[in-house]
Write a protein that holds these residues in place. Structure first.
Motif, PDB file in Angstrom:
ATOM      1  N   MET A   1       0.855  -1.200   0.000  1.00 58.56           N
ATOM      2  CA  MET A   1       0.000   0.000   0.000  1.00 58.56           C
ATOM      3  C   MET A   1       0.883   1.238   0.000  1.00 58.56           C
ATOM      4  SD  MET A   1      -3.121   0.913   2.567  1.00 58.56           S
ATOM      5  CE  MET A   1      -4.097   2.400   2.387  1.00 58.56           C
ATOM      6  N   SER A   2       0.501   2.223  -0.757  1.00 62.57           N
ATOM      7  CA  SER A   2       1.307   3.432  -0.896  1.00 62.57           C
ATOM      8  C   SER A   2       0.993   4.441   0.208  1.00 62.57           C
ATOM      9  CB  SER A   2       1.068   4.067  -2.263  1.00 62.57           C
ATOM     10  OG  SER A   2      -0.285   4.440  -2.377  1.00 62.57           O
ATOM     11  N   LYS A   3       1.843   5.455   0.282  1.00 66.17           N
ATOM     12  CA  LYS A   3       1.673   6.556   1.232  1.00 66.17           C
ATOM     13  C   LYS A   3       1.240   7.790   0.467  1.00 66.17           C
ATOM     14  CE  LYS A   3       5.410   8.420   2.963  1.00 66.17           C
ATOM     15  NZ  LYS A   3       6.615   8.661   3.796  1.00 66.17           N
ATOM     16  N   LEU A   4       0.205   8.483   0.966  1.00 64.91           N
ATOM     17  CA  LEU A   4      -0.286   9.688   0.321  1.00 64.91           C
ATOM     18  C   LEU A   4       0.268  10.917   1.036  1.00 64.91           C
ATOM     19  CD1 LEU A   4      -2.159  10.819  -1.888  1.00 64.91           C
ATOM     20  CD2 LEU A   4      -3.960  10.909  -0.171  1.00 64.91           C
ATOM     21  N   VAL A   5       1.020  11.728   0.292  1.00 65.94           N
ATOM     22  CA  VAL A   5       1.704  12.887   0.853  1.00 65.94           C
ATOM     23  C   VAL A   5       1.177  14.161   0.204  1.00 65.94           C
ATOM     24  CG1 VAL A   5       3.936  14.034   1.156  1.00 65.94           C
ATOM     25  CG2 VAL A   5       3.784  11.533   1.264  1.00 65.94           C
ATOM     26  N   VAL A   6       0.841  15.136   1.027  1.00 68.34           N
ATOM     27  CA  VAL A   6       0.446  16.456   0.532  1.00 68.34           C
ATOM     28  C   VAL A   6       1.622  17.402   0.690  1.00 68.34           C
ATOM     29  CG1 VAL A   6      -0.973  18.488   1.015  1.00 68.34           C
ATOM     30  CG2 VAL A   6      -2.033  16.220   0.930  1.00 68.34           C
ATOM     31  N   SER A   7       2.075  17.999  -0.421  1.00 63.31           N
ATOM     32  CA  SER A   7       3.157  18.980  -0.400  1.00 63.31           C
ATOM     33  C   SER A   7       2.594  20.322  -0.855  1.00 63.31           C
ATOM     34  CB  SER A   7       4.288  18.565  -1.346  1.00 63.31           C
ATOM     35  OG  SER A   7       4.857  17.344  -0.948  1.00 63.31           O
TER      36      SER A   7
END
Length: 223
Positions: A1-7
Motif C-alpha cells: 500500500m502506498s503513502k499519500l503525501v500532501v506537499s
C-alpha cells in the motif's frame, strides 16, 4: 500500500491558494496570487528536488493538472531533475469535468474521487504526492486519506483565501519529523500521521503532575 503525501506552500494563517502567480486561482475574489514567489530563495531549489526525488506518482485536481500540463511538457532539459521526473512519472487526475488527459503518462480517475484515491493507495507502491489541488486536498482530508504533510510555511499572513485545513477536515494527530528554515524565512516542516488526537485538561483537578512540578520550580526561581 502506498503513502499519500500532501506537499504545499502555506501562509502563517493557513492559506494555500494561488501561491505561484496572480492568475493561478482568483476564485472568491482572491487578490493575493503569487504571495509565495518573493520567498523562493536559492536554498528552496534543493528542497523541491528532494521532494520530487521520492515520488512514485503524482495526484492532481483539475486546476493544478491544467497548470502543470501547460508548463512542464515544454521543459525538455534532461538535466532538469524536476521536469524529467514530472514528465515521466504516472499522474492521476481527479476531475468531474475533464474527459481526457493528454500529458504523458496521465490517467483520469473514474467515479467518486475519495473512493478512487483509496483504491489507488491500495494498488500502488511508494509515494503518491499531491501538489496544489486545494479542492482535492479537502476531499482527501474529509475522508482521512492523507498520511503525511510537507509544508513550506511562508512568513506572511493573507487574511483571506482557501486554507489548507478547512471546515470538515477529519480530526487527526501528526508527528513533526523535520523542520528546516531557509534564508528567506520559510520553514520546511514535515508531519507524519500519528493516529487520532488526544485530549486533556488544565483544570486544577486534572493538572498533570509534571506541570505542577514545573510551576513550583518557576515560582522558586522568581523569589
Amino acid at each position: 500500500m502506498s503513502k499519500l503525501v500532501v506537499s504545499t506552500f502555506v501562509s502563517l494563517d493557513g492559506v494555500m491558494q494561488a501561491p505561484g502567480g496572480p492568475d493561478e486561482d482568483t476564485e472568491d475574489g482572491f487578490e493575493h496570487g503569487g504571495w509565495s514567489v518573493p520567498y523562493f530563495g536559492e536554498d528552496m531549489g534543493p528542497i523541491m528536488v528532494e521532494q520530487f526525488a521520492g515520488m512514485e506518482s503524482l495526484l492532481l485536481g483539475r486546476k493544478t493538472y491544467e497548470i502543470f500540463a501547460a508548463h512542464w511538457p515544454h521543459i525538455t532539459d534532461e538535466n532538469d531533475p524536476v521536469a524529467t521526473k514530472l514528465n515521466a512519472m504516472p499522474k492521476y487526475v481527479a476531475s468531474r469535468t475533464l474527459d481526457k488527459v493528454e500529458w504523458n503518462n496521465s490517467h483520469l480517475l473514474q467515479g467518486d474521487a475519495a473512493e478512487a484515491v483509496a483504491e489507488l493507495k491500495k494498488r500502488s507502491v511508494g509515494e503518491i504526492n499531491v501538489q496544489g489541488s486545494g479542492n482535492l486536498i479537502r476531499t482527501l482530508q474529509q475522508h482521512d486519506l492523507v498520511d503525511e504533510y510537507r509544508l513550506l510555511i511562508e512568513p506572511v499572513a493573507l487574511g483571506t483565501g482557501k486554507r489548507l485545513f478547512a471546515e470538515g477536515t477529519a480530526p487527526a494527530a501528526f508527528k513533526l519529523t523535520g523542520a528546516r528554515p531557509t534564508s528567506t524565512g520559510v520553514v520546511y516542516c514535515t508531519y507524519e500521521r500519528a493516529g487520532r488526537p488526544s485530549y486533556g485538561s488544565f483544570a486544577l483537578d486534572n493538572y498533570p503532575e509534571k506541570a505542577r512540578e514545573v510551576k513550583i520550580v518557576d515560582e522558586t526561581r522568581s523569589t
